[in-house]
Design an enzyme around this catalytic site. Structure first.
Site, PDB file in Angstrom:
ATOM      1  CB  SER A 257      -0.817   0.135   1.152  1.00 54.63           C
ATOM      2  OG  SER A 257      -1.560   1.134   1.511  1.00 54.63           O
TER       3      SER A 257
ATOM      4  CE1 TYR B  62      -4.131  -1.739   4.611  1.00 55.99           C
ATOM      5  CE2 TYR B  62      -3.218   0.734   4.661  1.00 55.99           C
ATOM      6  CZ  TYR B  62      -3.667  -0.561   3.967  1.00 55.99           C
ATOM      7  OH  TYR B  62      -3.817  -0.677   2.556  1.00 55.99           O
TER       8      TYR B  62
END
Length: 264
Positions: free
Chosen positions: A142, A155
């Site tokens: 990501s 995350y």
């Protein structure tokens, strides 16, 4: 690795980028084995495959269960005879809250799905992939894996771990026929918030959503990167811009994102 006539495993194929990856892979002549924890979503993906449905095999698997993932290997291989590549797409985000307010239950869930799920699938299929004339591993990290996003610290930590896991694996496999690609999507229009147990209704109505990369566009970029054996794939203008800024001045890039997040 060209995907035509190859067998690709896609995790999280029930929705979002995973579903688009499945549909675009079979459209390009690949056969796909896809897994998800949502049976209804998998069935919908199969229905959307239409005339190409025979090229898709679906399995209800929890990627955080290592034994289930390991037991999937011979079953998956038996479907089309081989597995030539895997795309570790399945993942969730955390609630948009600070680490101090995040429960350990939530922390462990994010780590188990994003990191251990990717690790279990990769390690389980790796011996078979090494035996193939050509193979490919694609891991979805990501933009948050190289750039800190306030309220997404855990995350981001899991996606940073996926980044280094993938890059390390690339170095270890450099003398083999297994290609390795790490993908850094920016904002992509998917239902990841809903799949993460969060309310995303407001975000879908936000006018800014129209400027966000679609799941279809993201899948196209990922498959193109896979077929050209790219080492790193950046998905979306935001990921490309922030990658450049972070390399130029990490502290300033982090401050920029922090300021932007306060407007959301």
């Amino acid at each position: 690795m060209k995907v035509e006539n190859k067998v690709i495993l896609v995790t999280g194929g029930g929705s979002g980028m995973g579903r688009e990856l499945v549909l675009q892979l079979i459209a390009k002549g690949a056969k796909v084995i896809t897994i998800d924890i949502n049976a209804a979503a998998l069935q919908e993906t199969l229905e959307l495959a239409g005339n190409n449905a025979s090229s898709v095999k679906t399995f209800l698997i929890d990627i955080t269960d290592r034994r289930s993932v390991e037991e999937l290997v011979p079953t998956a291989i038996s479907q089309f005879g081989v597995v030539d590549g895997i795309i570790n797409n399945a993942g969730i985000i955390q609630p948009f809250i600070k680490l101090n307010d995040l429960s350990f239950e939530t922390i462990e869930r994010v780590i188990n799905i994003n990191l251990y799920g990717t690790l279990y699938t990769t390690k389980a299929f790796l011996p078979h992939l090494i035996s193939r004339p050509e193979a490919h591993i694609v891991n979805i990290s990501s933009m948050g894996g190289f750039l800190p996003v306030p309220g997404q610290t855990i995350y981001g930590a899991t996606k940073a771990a996926v980044k280094l896991l993938t890059e390390g694996l690339n170095s270890e496999l450099k003398n083999t026929k297994v290609h390795v690609t790490v993908v850094f999507p920016g904002a992509v229009r998917t239902n990841i918030m809903g799949n993460s147990g969060l309310d995303n209704a407001a975000s879908m109505d936000d006018p800014r959503a129209a400027r966000i990369t679609s799941a279809q566009q993201a899948a196209q970029v990922i498959i193109r990167g896979m077929e050209s054996n790219q080492y790193r794939v950046l998905v979306g203008k935001d990921a490309k811009i922030m990658d450049f800024l972070y390399r130029l001045n990490p502290k300033a890039a982090a401050a920029f994102i922090s300021k932007r997040m306060k407007r959301v």
